[in-house]
Design a protein around this motif. Structure first.
Motif, mmCIF file in Angstrom:
data_model
loop_
_atom_site.group_PDB
_atom_site.id
_atom_site.type_symbol
_atom_site.label_atom_id
_atom_site.label_comp_id
_atom_site.label_asym_id
_atom_site.label_seq_id
_atom_site.Cartn_x
_atom_site.Cartn_y
_atom_site.Cartn_z
ATOM 1 N N SER A 30 5.715 9.466 1.786
ATOM 2 C CA SER A 30 5.988 8.090 1.354
ATOM 3 C C SER A 30 6.673 8.197 -0.007
ATOM 4 C CB SER A 30 4.692 7.300 1.184
ATOM 5 O OG SER A 30 3.991 7.261 2.389
ATOM 6 N N THR A 37 6.817 6.975 -2.851
ATOM 7 C CA THR A 37 6.241 6.058 -3.840
ATOM 8 C C THR A 37 5.908 6.787 -5.135
ATOM 9 O OG1 THR A 37 4.072 6.484 -2.874
ATOM 10 C CG2 THR A 37 5.229 4.536 -2.091
ATOM 11 N N ASP A 82 9.207 4.902 4.315
ATOM 12 C CA ASP A 82 9.490 3.850 3.347
ATOM 13 C C ASP A 82 9.250 2.468 3.947
ATOM 14 O OD1 ASP A 82 11.559 4.041 5.133
ATOM 15 O OD2 ASP A 82 13.166 3.969 3.657
ATOM 16 N N ASP A 92 6.802 0.504 3.216
ATOM 17 C CA ASP A 92 6.441 -0.420 2.146
ATOM 18 C C ASP A 92 7.647 -0.559 1.218
ATOM 19 O OD1 ASP A 92 5.445 -1.672 -0.124
ATOM 20 O OD2 ASP A 92 3.458 -0.772 0.107
ATOM 21 N N LYS A 93 8.405 -1.642 1.457
ATOM 22 C CA LYS A 93 9.702 -1.762 0.770
ATOM 23 C C LYS A 93 9.539 -1.970 -0.731
ATOM 24 C CE LYS A 93 12.230 -3.204 4.902
ATOM 25 N NZ LYS A 93 11.355 -3.605 5.999
ATOM 26 N N GLU A 94 8.393 -2.547 -1.108
ATOM 27 C CA GLU A 94 8.203 -2.798 -2.535
ATOM 28 C C GLU A 94 7.873 -1.520 -3.311
ATOM 29 O OE1 GLU A 94 5.367 -6.017 -3.532
ATOM 30 O OE2 GLU A 94 6.792 -7.151 -2.284
ATOM 31 N N ARG A 95 7.026 -0.685 -2.735
ATOM 32 C CA ARG A 95 6.568 0.514 -3.461
ATOM 33 C C ARG A 95 7.500 1.704 -3.290
ATOM 34 N NH1 ARG A 95 1.301 2.095 -1.587
ATOM 35 N NH2 ARG A 95 1.242 3.511 -3.350
ATOM 36 N N SER A 96 8.351 1.682 -2.254
ATOM 37 C CA SER A 96 9.253 2.815 -2.038
ATOM 38 C C SER A 96 10.440 2.719 -2.992
ATOM 39 C CB SER A 96 9.777 2.803 -0.599
ATOM 40 O OG SER A 96 8.703 2.907 0.289
ATOM 41 N N HIS A 151 12.611 2.106 7.129
ATOM 42 C CA HIS A 151 13.058 0.774 6.713
ATOM 43 C C HIS A 151 14.003 0.121 7.735
ATOM 44 C CE1 HIS A 151 16.402 3.162 4.809
ATOM 45 N NE2 HIS A 151 17.078 2.237 5.451
ATOM 46 N N ARG A 210 1.354 -7.075 8.915
ATOM 47 C CA ARG A 210 0.813 -7.742 7.740
ATOM 48 C C ARG A 210 1.283 -9.191 7.700
ATOM 49 N NH1 ARG A 210 2.425 -3.501 3.066
ATOM 50 N NH2 ARG A 210 3.867 -5.219 2.727
ATOM 51 N N ALA A 266 5.614 -7.378 7.605
ATOM 52 C CA ALA A 266 5.837 -5.920 7.712
ATOM 53 C C ALA A 266 4.892 -5.341 8.768
ATOM 54 C CB ALA A 266 5.576 -5.258 6.365
ATOM 55 N N TYR A 306 1.255 0.506 9.012
ATOM 56 C CA TYR A 306 1.422 1.966 9.084
ATOM 57 C C TYR A 306 0.998 2.520 10.448
ATOM 58 C CZ TYR A 306 -0.527 6.679 8.717
ATOM 59 O OH TYR A 306 -0.892 7.978 8.988
#
Ligand code: GLU
Length: 328
Positions: A32, A34, A65, A67-71, A98, A198, A202, A205
């Motif tokens: 990931s 991140t 990736d 999690d678009k915010e943390r990646s 993504h 979610r 999104a 996982y």
């Protein structure tokens, strides 16, 4: 929950599920992006690489990736450069998550068509209040929103966008992990209906990883033991979607002082700091191999040079305590 290792089994037997026994292994790196890799990430990638390469197999690189915010783009570049620097070459990819929403949506719709998915309006606070912590940090979802009728769902949707959960059945999923031995979980009791999407839309996982492993032809999953308890959920999804099960092997976590888990926030265990301390990638790989039992000594070695001594039976199944092994 967990048995000790089973005697008389080799990793080869345990790591290759029958349907894949004849084909070369396809393992994967699934970082990931991140943060920078730490020593534990390197250890699990090294075992994944050795498991595949020692049996004539290949490695897929998949950048997780989701999690678009943390990646972060910079970590996507770093992780690839780090693998290369360490001699952990991959044969296929990089693939990314993504741009895979269409594939995840197809699996999601298939489950929804079969009435296995329902909207969940619970907040994080609701979940904590309703569920006693179980198996460490894992919360068991008590099924609060499973029984809502259509009218209640419509009413609640007006004030809150729901997440989506998969209905689990009251069955025990059991498998033999290549490192941890037999592991089993009753999904209804130990996990509950779990999230597949979610509330922000999104995909979760568990769903993404199952769809990707299947599409990318992964037959050997080697990763940290913190994901052992997710494996029954993934195997359950594979069964529902008619996908084969890869063989699983979960490597022990590396811990710093007081059993503190290493995380990407641990600057002292971050790869750039480690490379500086050890001077060159071979010294670092050799040191990790020595302290984890992958190699008899901590002599500098590239992954290639460890192929001859690689014997998964010598891997510890519990925590590798960096304090005890003269890490610093
Ligand atoms: N992307 C996860 C991580 O970097 C690994 C997920 C997996 O191996 O299934 O921790």
């Amino acid at each position: 929950m967990m048995d000790n290792r089973e005697e008389g089994f080799s990793m080869q037997d345990r790591c290759v599920s029958p349907e894949h026994a004849a084909a070369p292994l396809k393992g994967r790196f699934a970082p990931s992006p991140t943060g920078r890799m730490h020593a534990g990430n390197v250890f699990s990638a090294l075992v994944a690489w050795l498991t595949a390469k020692s049996t004539g197999g290949t490695i897929v690189l998949r950048i997780e990736d989701l999690d678009k915010e943390r990646s972060k783009a910079c970590f996507i570049d770093d992780v690839q450069r780090d693998f290369e620097k360490l001699g952990l070459y991959w044969d296929e990819g990089p693939y990314f998550q993504h741009d895979r929403d269409e594939a995840y949506a197809a699996a999601f719709e298939e489950l929804r068509r079969r009435d296995l998915i329902y909207p969940c309006f619970c907040t994080r606070a609701d979940l904590h209040a309703a569920s006693a912590p179980h198996h460490g940090e894992k919360l068991v979802y008590p099924g609060t929103c499973r029984g809502l009728d259509e009218e209640q769902r419509v009413t609640r949707s007006a004030s809150r966008t729901p997440a989506q959960r998969l209905v689990v059945s009251d069955e025990t999923v059991s498998f033999v992990d290549g490192i941890q031995g037999r592991y089993e979980q009753n999904l209804a009791r130990d996990c509950g209906d779990f999230l597949v999407r979610r509330s922000d839309g999104a995909f979760a996982y568990q769903l993404a990883v199952v769809v990707d492993d299947a599409e990318q032809g992964v037959t050997s999953v080697v990763r940290g033991v913190d994901l052992l308890c997710s494996t029954p959920q993934q195997m359950y999804l594979q069964s529902l979607l008619g996908l084969g099960h890869p063989a699983y092997a979960h490597v022990p976590l590396m811990v710093a002082e007081h059993d503190r888990r290493l995380s990407k926030r641990d600057k002292d265990a971050a790869l750039d700091v480690l490379l500086e301390r050890f001077g060159d990638p071979r010294s670092l790989i050799g040191h990790i191999a020595g302290i984890t039992g992958l190699a008899p000594t901590c002599e500098p070695a590239a992954p290639e040079e460890l192929l001859d001594v690689f014997d998964p039976a010598t891997l510890p199944s519990t925590l590798v305590d960096l304090e005890q092994v003269d890490w610093r």
